[in-house]
Design a protein around this motif. Structure first.
Motif, PDB file in Angstrom:
ATOM      1  N   TRP A  56       0.803  -1.225   0.000  1.00 17.83           N
ATOM      2  CA  TRP A  56       0.000   0.000   0.000  1.00 17.83           C
ATOM      3  C   TRP A  56       0.838   1.279   0.000  1.00 17.83           C
ATOM      4  O   TRP A  56       0.303   2.368   0.218  1.00 17.83           O
ATOM      5  CB  TRP A  56      -0.993   0.044   1.189  1.00 17.83           C
ATOM      6  CG  TRP A  56      -1.628  -1.263   1.525  1.00 17.83           C
ATOM      7  CD1 TRP A  56      -1.675  -2.369   0.716  1.00 17.83           C
ATOM      8  CD2 TRP A  56      -2.289  -1.640   2.727  1.00 17.83           C
ATOM      9  NE1 TRP A  56      -2.337  -3.399   1.352  1.00 17.83           N
ATOM     10  CE2 TRP A  56      -2.714  -2.985   2.587  1.00 17.83           C
ATOM     11  CE3 TRP A  56      -2.578  -0.969   3.914  1.00 17.83           C
ATOM     12  CZ2 TRP A  56      -3.404  -3.669   3.579  1.00 17.83           C
ATOM     13  CZ3 TRP A  56      -3.260  -1.656   4.905  1.00 17.83           C
ATOM     14  CH2 TRP A  56      -3.663  -2.984   4.749  1.00 17.83           C
ATOM     15  N   ASN A 119       7.318   6.223  10.330  1.00 19.68           N
ATOM     16  CA  ASN A 119       6.442   5.257   9.644  1.00 19.68           C
ATOM     17  C   ASN A 119       5.030   5.382  10.202  1.00 19.68           C
ATOM     18  O   ASN A 119       4.791   6.162  11.124  1.00 19.68           O
ATOM     19  CB  ASN A 119       6.978   3.826   9.805  1.00 19.68           C
ATOM     20  CG  ASN A 119       7.172   3.462  11.259  1.00 19.68           C
ATOM     21  OD1 ASN A 119       6.220   3.489  12.037  1.00 19.68           O
ATOM     22  ND2 ASN A 119       8.396   3.151  11.640  1.00 19.68           N
ATOM     23  N   GLY A 120       4.129   4.594   9.644  1.00 22.22           N
ATOM     24  CA  GLY A 120       2.735   4.693  10.064  1.00 22.22           C
ATOM     25  C   GLY A 120       2.546   4.408  11.549  1.00 22.22           C
ATOM     26  O   GLY A 120       1.800   5.109  12.241  1.00 22.22           O
ATOM     27  N   SER A 121       3.235   3.384  12.034  1.00 17.33           N
ATOM     28  CA  SER A 121       3.086   3.021  13.447  1.00 17.33           C
ATOM     29  C   SER A 121       3.498   4.167  14.358  1.00 17.33           C
ATOM     30  O   SER A 121       2.820   4.480  15.341  1.00 17.33           O
ATOM     31  CB  SER A 121       3.949   1.798  13.772  1.00 17.33           C
ATOM     32  OG  SER A 121       3.663   0.735  12.904  1.00 17.33           O
ATOM     33  N   PHE A 152      -6.578  -1.816  12.771  1.00 11.06           N
ATOM     34  CA  PHE A 152      -5.132  -2.018  12.695  1.00 11.06           C
ATOM     35  C   PHE A 152      -4.488  -0.641  12.631  1.00 11.06           C
ATOM     36  O   PHE A 152      -4.801   0.154  11.752  1.00 11.06           O
ATOM     37  CB  PHE A 152      -4.731  -2.837  11.468  1.00 11.06           C
ATOM     38  CG  PHE A 152      -3.232  -2.954  11.333  1.00 11.06           C
ATOM     39  CD1 PHE A 152      -2.522  -3.838  12.132  1.00 11.06           C
ATOM     40  CD2 PHE A 152      -2.526  -2.156  10.442  1.00 11.06           C
ATOM     41  CE1 PHE A 152      -1.131  -3.925  12.036  1.00 11.06           C
ATOM     42  CE2 PHE A 152      -1.146  -2.245  10.332  1.00 11.06           C
ATOM     43  CZ  PHE A 152      -0.443  -3.138  11.138  1.00 11.06           C
ATOM     44  N   HIS A 153      -3.584  -0.352  13.571  1.00 14.15           N
ATOM     45  CA  HIS A 153      -2.942   0.960  13.597  1.00 14.15           C
ATOM     46  C   HIS A 153      -1.429   0.873  13.595  1.00 14.15           C
ATOM     47  O   HIS A 153      -0.759   1.873  13.823  1.00 14.15           O
ATOM     48  CB  HIS A 153      -3.436   1.765  14.792  1.00 14.15           C
ATOM     49  CG  HIS A 153      -4.886   2.143  14.723  1.00 14.15           C
ATOM     50  ND1 HIS A 153      -5.368   3.089  13.839  1.00 14.15           N
ATOM     51  CD2 HIS A 153      -5.977   1.680  15.394  1.00 14.15           C
ATOM     52  CE1 HIS A 153      -6.680   3.211  13.997  1.00 14.15           C
ATOM     53  NE2 HIS A 153      -7.077   2.366  14.916  1.00 14.15           N
ATOM     54  N   ASP A 243      -6.648   7.845  11.481  1.00 13.39           N
ATOM     55  CA  ASP A 243      -5.451   7.161  10.990  1.00 13.39           C
ATOM     56  C   ASP A 243      -5.612   6.992   9.476  1.00 13.39           C
ATOM     57  O   ASP A 243      -6.251   6.066   9.009  1.00 13.39           O
ATOM     58  CB  ASP A 243      -5.312   5.806  11.692  1.00 13.39           C
ATOM     59  CG  ASP A 243      -4.123   4.999  11.167  1.00 13.39           C
ATOM     60  OD1 ASP A 243      -3.510   5.421  10.155  1.00 13.39           O
ATOM     61  OD2 ASP A 243      -3.823   3.948  11.754  1.00 13.39           O
ATOM     62  N   VAL A 245      -3.154   6.504   7.407  1.00 13.24           N
ATOM     63  CA  VAL A 245      -1.902   5.922   6.909  1.00 13.24           C
ATOM     64  C   VAL A 245      -2.162   5.129   5.622  1.00 13.24           C
ATOM     65  O   VAL A 245      -1.401   5.225   4.661  1.00 13.24           O
ATOM     66  CB  VAL A 245      -1.253   5.023   7.988  1.00 13.24           C
ATOM     67  CG1 VAL A 245      -0.111   4.198   7.409  1.00 13.24           C
ATOM     68  CG2 VAL A 245      -0.741   5.890   9.146  1.00 13.24           C
ATOM     69  N   PHE A 246      -3.248   4.377   5.612  1.00  9.85           N
ATOM     70  CA  PHE A 246      -3.610   3.626   4.412  1.00  9.85           C
ATOM     71  C   PHE A 246      -4.525   4.427   3.490  1.00  9.85           C
ATOM     72  O   PHE A 246      -4.335   4.473   2.272  1.00  9.85           O
ATOM     73  CB  PHE A 246      -4.289   2.311   4.819  1.00  9.85           C
ATOM     74  CG  PHE A 246      -4.943   1.563   3.682  1.00  9.85           C
ATOM     75  CD1 PHE A 246      -4.232   1.238   2.536  1.00  9.85           C
ATOM     76  CD2 PHE A 246      -6.277   1.181   3.766  1.00  9.85           C
ATOM     77  CE1 PHE A 246      -4.838   0.552   1.480  1.00  9.85           C
ATOM     78  CE2 PHE A 246      -6.885   0.492   2.723  1.00  9.85           C
ATOM     79  CZ  PHE A 246      -6.170   0.185   1.581  1.00  9.85           C
ATOM     80  N   LYS A 272       2.927   5.792   4.476  1.00  4.53           N
ATOM     81  CA  LYS A 272       2.747   5.031   3.236  1.00  4.53           C
ATOM     82  C   LYS A 272       2.836   5.924   1.989  1.00  4.53           C
ATOM     83  O   LYS A 272       3.927   6.317   1.624  1.00  4.53           O
ATOM     84  CB  LYS A 272       1.457   4.218   3.295  1.00  4.53           C
ATOM     85  CG  LYS A 272       1.602   3.088   4.322  1.00  4.53           C
ATOM     86  CD  LYS A 272       0.491   2.084   4.372  1.00  4.53           C
ATOM     87  CE  LYS A 272       0.872   0.961   5.337  1.00  4.53           C
ATOM     88  NZ  LYS A 272      -0.233   0.385   6.072  1.00  4.53           N
TER      89      LYS A 272
HETATM   90  C1  LIG Z   1       0.072   0.175   7.616  1.00  2.00           C
HETATM   91  C2  LIG Z   1      -0.726   0.912   8.598  1.00  2.00           C
HETATM   92  C3  LIG Z   1      -0.137   1.415   9.767  1.00  2.00           C
HETATM   93  C4  LIG Z   1       1.293   1.158  10.113  1.00  2.00           C
HETATM   94  O1  LIG Z   1       2.180   1.749   9.212  1.00  2.00           O
HETATM   95  P1  LIG Z   1       3.706   1.234   9.147  1.00  2.00           P
HETATM   96  O2  LIG Z   1       4.358   2.170   8.209  1.00  2.00           O
HETATM   97  O3  LIG Z   1       3.650  -0.170   8.669  1.00  2.00           O
HETATM   98  O4  LIG Z   1       4.251   1.323  10.528  1.00  2.00           O
HETATM   99  C5  LIG Z   1      -0.929   2.150  10.621  1.00  2.00           C
HETATM  100  N1  LIG Z   1      -2.231   2.364  10.361  1.00  2.00           N
HETATM  101  C6  LIG Z   1      -2.833   1.897   9.260  1.00  2.00           C
HETATM  102  C7  LIG Z   1      -4.257   2.211   9.010  1.00  2.00           C
HETATM  103  C8  LIG Z   1      -2.094   1.144   8.343  1.00  2.00           C
HETATM  104  O5  LIG Z   1      -2.703   0.633   7.266  1.00  2.00           O
END
Ligand SMILES: *Cc1c(COP(=O)(O)O)cnc(C)c1O
Length: 428
Positions: A56, A119-121, A152-153, A243, A245-246, A272
């Motif tokens: 993603w 990163n996302g986390s 999922f976060h 969130d 991120v995705f 991402k």
């Molecule tokens: C992938 C994802 C994360 C984590 O991102 P990383 O870069 O893998 O740490 C957090 N929240 C959502 C919604 C994601 O899809």
């Protein structure tokens, strides 16, 4: 070389999300040598369409020439410096540009501060820390955090605690009080609303993946549901944390998923697609109201990673925004998403397939009535597709595509065709 790589990998690499004992039955890892646009090219010169944008992230495909150039130019000037007591053009200007494109409302508080991480986390971890410290500074007894069932976060301890999937969370105790609440069967947020009504004064924050819970199996809810969640959170005086991120950076057909619902969160996490998938970098956007609480007296936010604000990542992230504008990336999704929607409607008409769903450049379908993350059906589809030059990675019994947003329409057609054939071969 290929065999040497595989041997070294087998002997020494600990892969993410891998069953350790499956080395004999698992598909051999793809030995990728190069990638260009929507294509991964392996050590034998075979080409595979990257149907999931490499987990993603590759929103603009691989090796976009403008991103490559931005990286080269920045790396000749300044690779990295600490970001405490120091600033530089890439990060400062990126912050300003992010604030300009963030979801906004007319009257309400807007996102005006940017905290960079890796990163996302970590973008979620930052949001969590800010939310918990914010309520402490306000002397409010808000110790609880609400997350949506299936969430999922990310994988750091705080972020994974929010997550609902046992497989991602590990055997840890929660470091804060968390309540995970399901959306109702009809996709409305009644249960969360009721909790916020009865117990809202104890809630510091509500975390939401707006419109699509990715890792849960591309579970979708309506903009209406998102709006109701936002309103209920505001009424309870808690922080609403999106969130993205995705879902951010065009994945759902708009720059931000929140835009579909006209929602402005108090904090927003992005990663991402943020660097076009080129470098690990993330940002947490924060409203002025929240920031101002931290800006009083001698308060400080004791947080920050070594590579916070990294100039290489920031330069690439700025170029991503320019590419989105110049190449009209969001506008280009409309025609592509139609292909995705029609393909999943077709696939959904074949037997033993369930709940086809699409939004923007996301398409997903279940191969079981009650799909499981531990299921094997998606893996069987992925194995067939790989033989035909399409690289997929399922979520158990759920197979999905999240192609680069700018994938050539001929490549997209081919990808969807291979997917359809592979699903039919498995589903019968
Ligand atoms: C992938 C994802 C994360 C984590 O991102 P990383 O870069 O893998 O740490 C957090 N929240 C959502 C919604 C994601 O899809």
């Amino acid at each position: 070389m290929r065999n040497a790589i595989l041997a070294a990998d087998r002997a020494h690499v600990w892969h993410p999300y891998a069953r350790m004992a499956e080395t004999n039955s698992a598909p051999e890892p793809l030995v990728v040598e190069r990638a260009e646009g929507s294509w991964l090219i392996d050590a034998d010169g075979r080409r595979y369409l990257d149907a999931i944008s490499s987990w993603w992230v590759a929103a603009l495909g691989h090796g976009h020439p403008r991103l490559v150039r931005a990286l080269a130019e920045q790396s000749a000037k300044l690779n990295h410096t600490l970001f405490a007591g120091v600033t530089h053009e890439p990060a400062a200007m990126l912050a300003q540009e992010l604030v300009e494109i963030a979801p906004r409302s007319k009257g309400g508080p807007n996102l005006s501060r940017v905290f960079f991480s890796d990163n996302g986390s970590t973008s979620v971890e930052v949001a969590l820390r800010i939310a918990l410290e914010f309520s402490r500074y306000r002397n409010e007894a808000r110790t609880k955090v609400i997350a949506v069932d299936g969430a999922f976060h990310g994988d750091t301890l705080g972020a994974s605690t929010l997550g609902a999937l046992e497989a991602f969370r590990g055997p840890f105790q929660q470091p804060f009080e968390l309540q995970r609440v399901a959306l109702d069967g009809d996709g409305s947020p009644e249960r969360i609303r009721a909790l916020l009504k009865s117990d809202g004064a104890s809630v510091a924050a509500v975390f939401v993946e707006p419109l699509v819970q990715g890792a849960a199996g591309m579970r979708m809810h309506s903009p209406q549901c998102l709006r109701e969640l936002r309103d209920a959170t505001a009424s309870a005086g808690a922080l609403f944390i999106a969130d993205e991120v995705f879902t951010g950076y065009g994945r759902t057909g708009r720059m931000w998923a929140c835009e579909h619902a006209g929602v402005v969160p108090d904090l927003l996490c992005t990663a991402k697609g943020f660097t076009g998938g080129m470098l690990p970098m993330a940002a947490t956007l924060v409203s002025s109201e929240v920031f101002d609480e931290f800006a009083q007296g001698d308060r400080r936010f004791s947080y920050g990673h070594s590579f916070t604000g990294n100039p290489l990542g920031a330069s690439v992230a700025r170029e991503v925004l320019r590419v989105f504008r110049d190449e009209r990336v969001i506008e280009g999704i409309a025609v592509r998403e139609k292909h995705v929607r029609e393909a999943f409607e077709r696939i959904g008409a074949s037997k033993n397939t369930f709940n086809p769903r699409t939004l923007g450049m996301i398409g997903a379908i279940d191969l079981s009535k009650s799909p499981s993350y531990e299921g094997e059906l998606g893996w069987r589809v992925a194995a067939l597709a790989r033989n035909e030059g399409v690289f997929l990675r399922p979520l158990g019994d759920t197979i999905y595509v999240t192609p680069p947003l700018n994938i050539a329409t001929a490549d997209l057609a081919r990808l969807l065709h291979v997917l359809e054939r592979s699903v039919r071969a498995v589903a019968g």
